[in-house]
Write a protein that holds these residues in place. Sequence first.
Motif, short mmCIF file in Angstrom:
data_model
loop_
_atom_site.label_atom_id
_atom_site.label_comp_id
_atom_site.label_asym_id
_atom_site.label_seq_id
_atom_site.Cartn_x
_atom_site.Cartn_y
_atom_site.Cartn_z
N LEU A 5 0.83 -1.20 0.00
CA LEU A 5 0.00 0.00 0.00
C LEU A 5 0.86 1.26 0.00
O LEU A 5 0.66 2.16 -0.82
N TYR A 6 1.85 1.29 0.88
CA TYR A 6 2.72 2.45 0.96
C TYR A 6 3.58 2.59 -0.30
O TYR A 6 3.88 3.70 -0.73
N PHE A 7 3.96 1.46 -0.89
CA PHE A 7 4.77 1.51 -2.11
C PHE A 7 3.99 2.14 -3.26
O PHE A 7 4.52 3.00 -3.97
N TYR A 8 2.75 1.74 -3.47
CA TYR A 8 1.95 2.29 -4.55
C TYR A 8 1.62 3.76 -4.33
O TYR A 8 1.59 4.55 -5.28
N ILE A 9 1.38 4.13 -3.09
CA ILE A 9 1.15 5.55 -2.80
C ILE A 9 2.41 6.35 -3.07
O ILE A 9 2.35 7.43 -3.66
N GLY A 12 2.89 6.68 -6.93
CA GLY A 12 1.96 7.65 -7.50
C GLY A 12 2.31 9.07 -7.15
O GLY A 12 2.29 9.96 -8.01
N LEU A 13 2.66 9.31 -5.90
CA LEU A 13 3.01 10.66 -5.48
C LEU A 13 4.33 11.12 -6.10
O LEU A 13 4.49 12.30 -6.43
N SER A 14 5.27 10.19 -6.26
CA SER A 14 6.53 10.58 -6.89
C SER A 14 6.34 10.92 -8.37
O SER A 14 7.00 11.82 -8.89
N ILE A 15 5.42 10.23 -9.05
CA ILE A 15 5.12 10.56 -10.43
C ILE A 15 4.51 11.95 -10.51
O ILE A 15 4.89 12.77 -11.35
N VAL A 16 3.56 12.23 -9.64
CA VAL A 16 2.91 13.54 -9.65
C VAL A 16 3.89 14.65 -9.30
O VAL A 16 3.93 15.70 -9.97
N LEU A 17 4.72 14.45 -8.30
CA LEU A 17 5.67 15.48 -7.89
C LEU A 17 6.75 15.71 -8.94
O LEU A 17 7.15 16.86 -9.19
N SER A 18 7.22 14.65 -9.58
CA SER A 18 8.22 14.85 -10.63
C SER A 18 7.60 15.54 -11.84
O SER A 18 8.26 16.32 -12.53
N GLY A 19 6.32 15.28 -12.11
CA GLY A 19 5.63 16.02 -13.16
C GLY A 19 5.49 17.49 -12.82
O GLY A 19 5.60 18.35 -13.71
N MET A 20 5.25 17.79 -11.55
CA MET A 20 5.16 19.20 -11.13
C MET A 20 6.50 19.90 -11.26
O MET A 20 6.56 21.06 -11.67
N VAL A 21 7.58 19.21 -10.92
CA VAL A 21 8.91 19.80 -11.06
C VAL A 21 9.21 20.07 -12.53
O VAL A 21 9.74 21.14 -12.89
N ALA A 22 8.87 19.13 -13.40
CA ALA A 22 9.08 19.34 -14.83
C ALA A 22 8.19 20.46 -15.35
O ALA A 22 8.60 21.24 -16.22
N PHE A 23 6.99 20.58 -14.82
CA PHE A 23 6.08 21.65 -15.24
C PHE A 23 6.62 23.02 -14.88
O PHE A 23 6.53 23.96 -15.65
N VAL A 24 7.20 23.12 -13.70
CA VAL A 24 7.71 24.41 -13.24
C VAL A 24 9.04 24.76 -13.92
O VAL A 24 9.29 25.91 -14.27
N SER A 25 9.89 23.77 -14.16
CA SER A 25 11.24 24.07 -14.65
C SER A 25 11.33 24.13 -16.17
O SER A 25 12.19 24.83 -16.70
N LYS A 26 10.50 23.43 -16.91
CA LYS A 26 10.61 23.37 -18.37
C LYS A 26 9.48 24.17 -19.01
O LYS A 26 8.59 23.64 -19.63
N TYR A 39 2.01 13.69 -17.81
CA TYR A 39 2.70 12.83 -16.85
C TYR A 39 2.06 12.94 -15.47
O TYR A 39 1.91 11.94 -14.77
N MET A 40 1.65 14.14 -15.08
CA MET A 40 0.95 14.31 -13.81
C MET A 40 -0.40 13.60 -13.83
O MET A 40 -0.81 13.00 -12.84
N VAL A 41 -1.09 13.66 -14.96
CA VAL A 41 -2.37 12.96 -15.09
C VAL A 41 -2.16 11.46 -14.97
O VAL A 41 -2.97 10.75 -14.35
N LEU A 42 -1.06 10.95 -15.52
CA LEU A 42 -0.76 9.53 -15.39
C LEU A 42 -0.53 9.14 -13.93
O LEU A 42 -1.01 8.10 -13.47
N GLY A 43 0.18 9.99 -13.18
CA GLY A 43 0.38 9.71 -11.76
C GLY A 43 -0.91 9.76 -10.96
O GLY A 43 -1.14 8.93 -10.08
#
Length: 100
Positions: A5-9, A12-26, A39-43
């Motif tokens: 449970l913790y692994f999947y959470i 998912g959160l790491s996908i969303v957060l890395s998408g946010m970082v890419a959104f802000v920086s690129k 990518y954030m939608v996928l997360g």
Amino acid sequence: MNCLLYFYILVGLSIVLSGMVAFVSKRKHLLSVLFSLEYMVLGIFVLFMFFLIVYNSEVFFSLIFLTLAVCEGVLGLSILVSLVRSHGNDYFMSYNILQC
């Protein structure tokens, strides 16, 4: 089950957060912004599917989410095509929003 449970959470959160970082920086090209949004939608979809499965809810709602995500992607690509046709590139700095 608790460790999974913790692994999947975490995934998912790491996908969303890395998408946010890419959104802000690129933010130079519109296409890179659209990729990071998808990518954030996928997360969010991974988190949504996992929570629906864990709580024994209808997984049919994930199809509605995917339909809306595809509509969002198509809308973004259509805006990209229209901006490239009108301005010749997809740089954010060349667009003036105040002009019609």
